[in-house]
Design a protein around this motif. Structure first.
Motif, short mmCIF file in Angstrom:
data_model
loop_
_atom_site.label_atom_id
_atom_site.label_comp_id
_atom_site.label_asym_id
_atom_site.label_seq_id
_atom_site.Cartn_x
_atom_site.Cartn_y
_atom_site.Cartn_z
N TYR A 1 0.78 -1.14 0.01
CA TYR A 1 -0.07 0.01 0.04
C TYR A 1 0.98 1.36 0.07
O TYR A 1 2.27 1.14 0.48
CB TYR A 1 -1.14 0.00 1.29
N GLU A 2 0.21 2.22 -0.65
CA GLU A 2 0.98 3.56 -0.64
C GLU A 2 0.93 4.21 0.95
O GLU A 2 0.07 3.80 1.72
CB GLU A 2 0.54 4.43 -1.56
N PHE A 3 1.90 5.09 1.13
CA PHE A 3 1.85 5.79 2.52
C PHE A 3 0.67 6.88 2.71
O PHE A 3 0.17 7.44 1.88
CB PHE A 3 3.27 6.62 2.70
N HIS A 4 -0.01 6.61 3.93
CA HIS A 4 -1.43 7.25 3.98
C HIS A 4 -0.89 8.46 4.99
O HIS A 4 -0.20 8.39 6.01
CB HIS A 4 -2.35 6.28 4.76
N GLN A 5 -1.14 9.77 4.44
CA GLN A 5 -0.54 10.90 5.15
C GLN A 5 -1.60 11.66 6.03
O GLN A 5 -1.40 12.73 6.57
CB GLN A 5 -0.14 11.94 4.11
N SER A 6 -2.81 11.09 6.24
CA SER A 6 -3.92 11.86 6.79
C SER A 6 -3.62 11.93 8.52
O SER A 6 -4.22 12.80 8.82
CB SER A 6 -5.35 11.18 6.73
N LEU A 7 -2.77 11.27 8.89
CA LEU A 7 -2.58 11.25 10.38
C LEU A 7 -1.22 11.99 10.67
O LEU A 7 -0.58 11.82 11.60
CB LEU A 7 -2.54 10.06 11.04
N VAL A 8 -0.54 12.49 9.62
CA VAL A 8 1.00 13.07 9.66
C VAL A 8 0.72 14.62 9.36
O VAL A 8 0.34 14.86 8.00
CB VAL A 8 1.88 12.47 8.92
N MET A 9 0.98 15.61 10.00
CA MET A 9 0.79 17.05 9.52
C MET A 9 1.94 17.56 10.17
O MET A 9 2.71 17.62 11.32
CB MET A 9 -0.52 17.70 10.23
N PRO A 10 2.41 19.00 9.22
CA PRO A 10 3.43 19.78 9.89
C PRO A 10 2.88 20.77 10.91
O PRO A 10 1.90 21.15 10.93
CB PRO A 10 3.81 20.54 8.30
N VAL A 11 3.69 21.08 11.89
CA VAL A 11 3.43 22.00 12.86
C VAL A 11 4.30 23.29 12.73
O VAL A 11 5.43 23.21 12.56
CB VAL A 11 3.64 21.40 14.30
N ILE A 12 3.57 24.21 12.34
CA ILE A 12 4.33 25.60 11.93
C ILE A 12 4.17 26.41 13.08
O ILE A 12 3.27 26.26 14.07
CB ILE A 12 3.66 26.36 10.70
N PRO A 13 5.04 27.62 13.24
CA PRO A 13 5.09 28.59 14.33
C PRO A 13 3.66 29.24 14.19
O PRO A 13 3.13 29.55 13.21
CB PRO A 13 6.40 29.47 14.04
N ALA A 14 3.16 29.90 15.24
CA ALA A 14 2.20 30.74 15.47
C ALA A 14 2.29 31.85 14.45
O ALA A 14 3.54 32.40 14.36
CB ALA A 14 2.11 31.25 16.90
N MET A 15 1.15 32.43 14.02
CA MET A 15 1.20 33.38 12.92
C MET A 15 0.00 34.48 13.39
O MET A 15 -0.76 34.06 13.83
CB MET A 15 1.25 32.97 11.47
N PRO A 16 0.34 35.82 12.90
CA PRO A 16 -0.60 36.71 12.95
C PRO A 16 -1.91 36.24 12.27
O PRO A 16 -1.81 35.52 11.33
CB PRO A 16 -0.11 37.77 12.32
#
Length: 111
Positions: free
Chosen positions: A57-72
């Protein structure tokens, strides 16, 4: 017995990077502990003979997400604007900008 309920969970990351959700654990009435691993996979791959013969199966990305710094987070509203205007009519209005996110260091408006 046999009752189902929809449960919505929230996550608050503590630092930047990648957030990977691998499972959930719970405790019911401080007595019963439960755990469930979340192992999702994408669509089945069939490009090669080896993929067709095995279960690949291909890699499932729905449970992997980037965490970015707080923004205005700017919210914009216009005050002193009438409900209706005539074609070509010019009026003065007040543009209100509110920041409900992280600190805003600089703001430039262009005409």
């Amino acid at each position: 017995a046999g009752k189902r309920s929809l449960l919505q969970l929230g996550v608050r990351p503590m630092r930047e990077g990648e957030l990977r959700i691998t499972g959930v654990t719970w405790l019911l009435q401080n007595m019963v502990r439960g755990e469930h691993a979340l192992e999702l996979h994408g669509r089945r791959l069939n490009a090669t003979k080896a993929q067709r013969m095995g279960k690949v199966y291909e890699f499932h990305q729905s449970l992997v997400m980037p965490v970015i710094p707080a923004m205005p987070l700017l919210q914009v509203s216009v005050e002193l604007m009438p409900d209706s205007m005539l074609l070509g009519e010019v009026r003065c209005a007040k543009l209100v900008l509110r920041n409900s996110g992280a600190a805003l260091t600089s703001l430039r408006l262009r005409q």
